[in-house]
Motif scaffolding. Structure first.
Motif, short mmCIF file in Angstrom:
data_model
loop_
_atom_site.label_atom_id
_atom_site.label_comp_id
_atom_site.label_asym_id
_atom_site.label_seq_id
_atom_site.Cartn_x
_atom_site.Cartn_y
_atom_site.Cartn_z
N GLU B 278 0.80 -1.23 0.00
CA GLU B 278 0.00 0.00 0.00
C GLU B 278 0.83 1.28 0.00
O GLU B 278 0.39 2.30 -0.51
CB GLU B 278 -0.96 -0.01 1.20
N ILE B 279 2.02 1.23 0.61
CA ILE B 279 2.87 2.43 0.71
C ILE B 279 3.56 2.68 -0.63
O ILE B 279 4.12 1.76 -1.22
CB ILE B 279 3.93 2.25 1.81
N ASN B 280 3.51 3.93 -1.10
CA ASN B 280 4.11 4.25 -2.40
C ASN B 280 5.52 4.81 -2.29
O ASN B 280 6.25 4.86 -3.28
CB ASN B 280 3.26 5.31 -3.13
N ILE B 281 5.87 5.27 -1.11
CA ILE B 281 7.12 6.02 -1.01
C ILE B 281 7.58 5.94 0.46
O ILE B 281 6.77 6.06 1.37
CB ILE B 281 6.86 7.46 -1.48
N LEU B 311 17.22 -4.24 -2.99
CA LEU B 311 17.98 -3.03 -3.33
C LEU B 311 18.72 -3.23 -4.65
O LEU B 311 18.66 -2.38 -5.54
CB LEU B 311 18.98 -2.74 -2.19
N ARG B 312 19.37 -4.38 -4.77
CA ARG B 312 20.15 -4.66 -6.00
C ARG B 312 19.22 -4.80 -7.22
O ARG B 312 19.62 -4.47 -8.33
CB ARG B 312 20.99 -5.92 -5.82
N ASP B 313 18.00 -5.27 -6.98
CA ASP B 313 17.05 -5.43 -8.09
C ASP B 313 16.40 -4.10 -8.52
O ASP B 313 15.55 -4.09 -9.40
CB ASP B 313 15.93 -6.39 -7.69
N GLY B 314 16.72 -3.01 -7.82
CA GLY B 314 16.14 -1.73 -8.19
C GLY B 314 14.75 -1.48 -7.61
O GLY B 314 14.07 -0.51 -7.98
N HIS B 315 14.33 -2.37 -6.71
CA HIS B 315 13.01 -2.25 -6.09
C HIS B 315 12.82 -0.90 -5.40
O HIS B 315 11.74 -0.34 -5.37
CB HIS B 315 12.86 -3.39 -5.08
N PHE B 316 13.94 -0.37 -4.82
CA PHE B 316 13.85 0.88 -4.04
C PHE B 316 14.29 2.11 -4.84
O PHE B 316 14.45 3.18 -4.27
CB PHE B 316 14.70 0.76 -2.77
N ASP B 317 14.52 1.92 -6.14
CA ASP B 317 14.91 3.07 -6.97
C ASP B 317 13.73 4.03 -7.16
O ASP B 317 12.59 3.68 -6.89
CB ASP B 317 15.38 2.59 -8.36
N MET B 318 14.03 5.23 -7.66
CA MET B 318 12.99 6.24 -7.83
C MET B 318 11.88 5.73 -8.74
O MET B 318 10.72 6.11 -8.56
CB MET B 318 13.58 7.54 -8.39
N ASP B 319 12.22 4.86 -9.71
CA ASP B 319 11.17 4.33 -10.58
C ASP B 319 10.86 2.87 -10.23
O ASP B 319 10.24 2.15 -11.00
CB ASP B 319 11.59 4.47 -12.06
N PRO B 326 13.73 9.32 -1.44
CA PRO B 326 13.84 10.21 -2.60
C PRO B 326 14.49 11.54 -2.24
O PRO B 326 15.04 12.22 -3.11
CB PRO B 326 12.39 10.40 -3.05
N SER B 327 14.45 11.92 -0.98
CA SER B 327 15.08 13.18 -0.57
C SER B 327 16.60 13.10 -0.69
O SER B 327 17.27 14.12 -0.81
CB SER B 327 14.73 13.50 0.88
N GLY B 328 17.12 11.89 -0.65
CA GLY B 328 18.57 11.74 -0.49
C GLY B 328 18.91 11.46 0.97
O GLY B 328 20.01 11.02 1.29
N GLY B 329 17.95 11.78 1.84
CA GLY B 329 18.10 11.42 3.25
C GLY B 329 19.24 12.12 3.95
O GLY B 329 19.79 13.11 3.47
N VAL B 361 9.00 11.60 -7.57
CA VAL B 361 8.78 10.19 -7.85
C VAL B 361 7.62 10.08 -8.84
O VAL B 361 6.58 10.71 -8.64
CB VAL B 361 8.46 9.45 -6.54
N PRO B 362 7.79 9.28 -9.91
CA PRO B 362 6.72 9.19 -10.90
C PRO B 362 5.51 8.43 -10.38
O PRO B 362 5.59 7.72 -9.38
CB PRO B 362 7.38 8.43 -12.05
#
Ligand code: ZN
Lengths: 171, 390, 387
Positions: B278-281, B311-319, B326-329, B361-362
């Motif tokens: 359910e969480i988008n971001i 992480l390696r699969d890009g699951h947490f990337d911006m897209d 997304p802030s850079g933290g 984030v798109p």
């Protein structure tokens, strides 16, 4: 609307600006001193360290042996039970090899690296650990699960402090 | 329950050493947040502020000192404190001011100036340890995080490279944040991080977020006022917080169980059953590379021990499926402790309203979670924020 | 306010000038155990949230929040700290309940002032680091400034201030928790050592160690824990400027108290505080503060408090008893726990459990706390035994 408009201030100073004296500073060294009451549980813990022993407290509610000792079980919220000695040996739960001291200053080359570790104390309940330092071991030889034993200061130098144990070493 | 909305956000740049005093930084962030909400200080009923240890500034009762900078002069003003978790917790603190019905609007401000501490803010962290049983050992704060990181890596077989990848992702994302110390700078590689100086193994210098000065603020309002102020209110859907035992050495550090409990409370209030769907971001707290992964597991947004794979699969990337930080933290923008948590609140506000510029984030994210962590690796505060996209 | 919040439990450790036999954790454990037993034996794991009040420099610990949970039984529970007075903590805890999301909330504060070796230094660190602290003055000069201005603006006399000390120390003789009870008169105070003129030694309260814990409940849950809930009717807190040099009205008048009281009275629906409230426990860190606060809290008009005091209005058998507990001057100064000591007395009086100092026919009471020099923050609470 773009959020950039609402990011303002936070003017970065350079080292040069500070060193050139253009920026005024007011210096003060904090002088706050305290004499913390150690209380019943930790008071006895320190007194026993001075004797070269580690003491813990049993709980009657959940059958734990707690180190550091406490006058109450924080989980069941009941007063704790009898005092009991535990061993001065344990197992390394996790560790680090440090290149910095407490104030972030660098350990000079040739000086030993501090090796902080969480040590699960033998005789206490599983997982009951304390924070301490490792010694008499090469950094590359330290492992999680390593058995270690306290190295005590000579009796005459002990003051009733956690530093009465100088460090833990493998045995 | 009275609904509470976020209607404004603002912050200062995060600087290694800022010209401004703590009061001035607080003012700049507060004014920016009010401007973004189209409000004046007179429209604010109360101030809920936060700042981490007084020792950094050498100021006792720092909340009192900061009060006027935070807009608290002649207002109900109260400072909340949960160590490093303060910056996100402050929204819970503000939330109950409004949700209780005692206030209609609340200005939430967090500030930290760490550069005043000489020779280094780290020295003052010695005073967070147990005064009797730990402090005499001359501990450094980074040591205990090294202990936690080691335990976490050992448990799942994660490598230093995995952790560096996590840090790199945020450091490079932070280059797009105008408040970042490194805005517009050059990207780092995993090798750069692995080759940086070892502070306390396994922690290297670039695994750590940079000590900073800064402030951030948000404005909260009741439903009625929020709808009058904006057609894009961002709702506080749920809050949760949880503190574990102070006897940190008696816990298994591989998993932040307090984070899970805090998250479950926030999700329950928000009516969320399957957070990872359910969480988008997500804006998990990331003072170190490993921490955001650790926290994603605690937030139930990633299965235990599978986070590096995702992480390696890009699951947490911006897209990716669940964009993370997304802030850079803290790693990418900077870590002025309390303000760094509020940075995450600002980011959710901007992202959910589609105002995050080049970091946007798109896919019109609708629901976001932010989390911060602190004390002796012991506390988490979690907030779920959402927007109703028509 | 549509919902209501009640105080359903109260516990406190013994208050002492030193407490070397117990750690702060053990002291709080004692107070919290008593509180939970007072609330019908509730187990802390059944409590929804915890609020503690503390200041790092008073504990000598940074991020003192770390050490809160264990002794309250709050491990793995929602816990937060307010760096403020206990009455600000009360407001925080009450707001938790008023959201409707939490039903039971613990509130705690403590003082281990005896462990602080240079308290004046700590206070000086609360002064602006760039333009007040460099003066290198003992920060209590601020109390002298404020007292002088208050006397000047209102015509209140040093004798009237001295009378506050005599009254409160006398009241404390009937309070077993008080450490500074004494049978003294105005002359004793006036002849005590000068500190920062016009402030004298006996115009100032002295430190005390102790812990106080309360349990708050929603109205739905209150009667599960007690037969005598004490209802929180009004809450208010406010901050004047922290800057000494633009406090303007705030040097002679307690603006923070005025603002805090306005809010609390508004919430409680109180128009004539002197009539609708039956007694008050309010800050008397310095003797003049009691009078200044009475005026700012609108119990009487400006310049009137000293005269009413002389007439016996604020005595324990007077028309409007003030600090029957003995206040800070008589009980002792508990730092962040000061407000909770006031709240404790109000609750005991409203429950009819105040022993020898029990007031007759009291139904509504006022508690007020100030955060001490150099701050300008205060918090007020109106409580009632009537629903
Ligand atoms: Zn137990």
């Amino acid at each position: 609307m773009d959020h950039k408009e609402f990011i303002r201030g936070g003017t970065a100073l350079s080292e040069d600006e500070i060193k050139s004296g253009k920026i005024f500073v007011e210096e003060d060294a904090l002088d706050c001193r305290y004499a913390w009451d150690t209380g019943v549980a930790i008071g006895r813990y320190l007194a026993e360290l001075k004797k070269g022993k580690i003491i813990a407290k049993k709980t009657n509610c959940c059958d734990r042996i707690m180190i550091p000792p406490r006058m109450f079980c924080e989980l069941c919220y009941r007063p704790s039970g009898a005092w009991t000695y535990v061993q001065d040996t344990g197992v390394v739960n996790t560790f680090s090899i440090s290149n910095i001291y407490y104030d972030a200053s660098r350990v000079p080359s040739g000086e030993p690296n501090p090796m902080p570790a969480v040590i699960e104390i033998d005789g206490a309940s599983k997982g009951m650990g304390i924070m301490h330092l490792l010694g008499e071991v090469k950094p590359e030889d330290v492992k999680i699960g390593m058995k270690v034993k306290a190295v005590w200061k000579p009796e005459s130098e002990r003051t009733g402090s956690i530093t009465d144990i100088e460090y833990f070493k493998p045995y | 329950m009275r609904k509470v909305a976020v209607v404004g956000a603002g912050m200062t740049k995060f600087a290694r050493r800022a010209l401004e005093t703590p009061k001035e930084l607080s003012y700049q962030a507060s004014k920016a947040a009010l401007d973004s909400a189209g409000m004046k200080l007179k429209d604010i009923d109360c101030v809920a502020h936060g700042s981490a240890p007084d020792a950094f500034d050498g100021i006792h009762q720092k909340g009192e000192y900061l009060a006027d900078g935070c807009g608290g002069w002649n207002k109900p003003t109260m400072r909340v404190f949960v160590g490093g978790a303060t910056g996100v917790h402050a929204i819970a603190h503000g939330w109950y001011h409004v949700a209780s019905g005692l206030a209609d609007t609340c200005l939430v401000v967090c500030e930290e100036k760490m550069s005043s501490a000489m020779p280094h803010a780290q020295a003052f962290f010695l005073t967070i340890f147990d005064a009797i049983t730990e402090r005499a050992l001359g501990l450094n704060l980074i040591w205990i995080f090294a202990l936690e990181m080691k335990r976490y890596m050992e448990r799942y077989g994660y490598t230093k490279e995995d952790m560096a990848l996590s840090a790199m992702k945020n450091k490079n994302q932070g280059l797009k944040h105008p408040a970042s110390q490194f805005y517009g700078g050059n990207e780092l590689t995993v090798e750069d991080i692995l080759n940086s100086e070892v502070m306390a193994s396994p922690v290297s210098r670039l695994d750590v977020s940079p000590v900073s000065d800064g402030a951030a603020a948000i404005v909260l309002a009741s439903e009625r006022t929020a709808r009058r102020l904006t057609d894009k209110p961002v709702w506080i859907e749920g809050v949760g917080w949880c503190l574990d035992t102070a006897y940190w050495a008696t816990r298994d550090l591989y998993y932040p169980r307090y984070t899970e409990i805090a998250a479950r409370k926030a999700y329950k209030m928000a009516g969320i059953r399957e957070p990872h769907k359910e969480i988008n971001i997500a804006e998990p707290y990331d003072p170190f590379g490993y921490k955001q992964l650790h926290h994603m597991e605690g937030l139930l947004l990633s299965p235990k021990g599978k986070t590096v794979e995702l992480l390696r699969d890009g699951h947490f990337d911006m897209d990716g499926n669940l964009p993370m930080c997304p802030s850079g933290g803290l790693l990418g923008v900077g870590n002025p402790i309390a303000a760094a948590g509020t940075l995450k609140l600002c980011e959710l506000f901007w992202q959910l309203r589609g105002e995050a510029g080049e970091r946007q984030v798109p896919g019109n994210p609708r629901l976001g979670v932010a989390q911060a962590w602190g004390d002796l690796m012991q506390v988490s505060s979690v907030v779920v924020m959402g927007i109703n996209n028509a | 306010m549509s919902k209501k919040v009640a105080i359903v439990g109260l516990g406190y450790s013994s208050f002492r000038t030193t407490s070397q036999d117990v750690s702060y954790r053990e002291m709080i454990f004692e107070a919290a155990t008593k509180c939970y037993e007072d609330a019908g034996g509730v187990h802390p794991q059944d409590i929804d949230a915890f609020v503690a009040c503390s200041e790092d420099f008073m504990e000598g610990i940074s991020i003192a929040d770390e050490y809160v949970p264990d002794q309250l039984g709050a491990v793995l529970k929602p816990v937060q700290s307010i760096t403020g007075d206990g009455l600000q903590g009360l407001a925080s805890a009450a707001m938790h309940v008023l959201t409707g999301e939490l039903d039971l909330v613990t509130l705690s504060a403590f003082s281990k002032a005896s462990n602080v070796l240079h308290y004046a230094n700590v206070v000086s660190y609360a002064c602006d680091p760039t333009y007040v602290r460099p003066l290198k003055e003992n920060p209590y000069f601020i109390a002298g400034l404020e007292m002088n201005r208050y006397l000047y603006e209102t015509g209140t006399t040093e004798e009237q201030c001295a009378m506050v000390t005599a009254k409160n120390k006398g009241n404390a003789l009937f309070n077993p928790t008080a450490a500074y009870g004494a049978k003294i008169d105005v002359k004793d105070v006036l002849q005590s050592d000068p500190l920062f003129s016009p402030l004298k030694y006996l115009d100032k309260s002295q430190d005390l160690d102790g812990a106080i814990v309360f349990l708050l409940a929603s109205e739905e849950k209150a009667y599960q824990y007690t037969d005598k809930p004490i209802w929180i009717k009004g809450l208010g807190w406010a901050t004047d400027t922290p800057n000494l040099d633009n406090r303007l009205d705030g040097m002679g008048d307690a603006v923070y108290a005025r603002l805090a009281a306005q809010k609390a009275y508004e919430m409680a629906g109180i128009t004539y505080p002197r009539k609708e409230i039956h007694f008050a426990e309010l800050d008397d860190t310095f003797s003049f503060k009691e009078l200044q606060h009475l005026e700012a809290l609108n119990i009487c008009s400006r310049g009137e408090a000293g005269k009413l005091l002389e007439q016996g209005v604020f005595s324990k058998n007077g028309d409007f008893p003030v600090n029957v507990s003995g206040g800070s001057l008589g009980v002792g100064y508990l730092h962040e726990a000061n407000g909770l000591q006031r709240l404790m007395e109000v609750v005991l009086q409203l429950r009819g459990e105040a022993g020898k100092r029990q007031l007759d026919d009291v139904e509504t009471g006022l508690a007020f706390a100030w955060r001490g020099i150099p701050t300008a923050t205060g918090a007020a609470a109106v409580l009632s035994s009537r629903y």
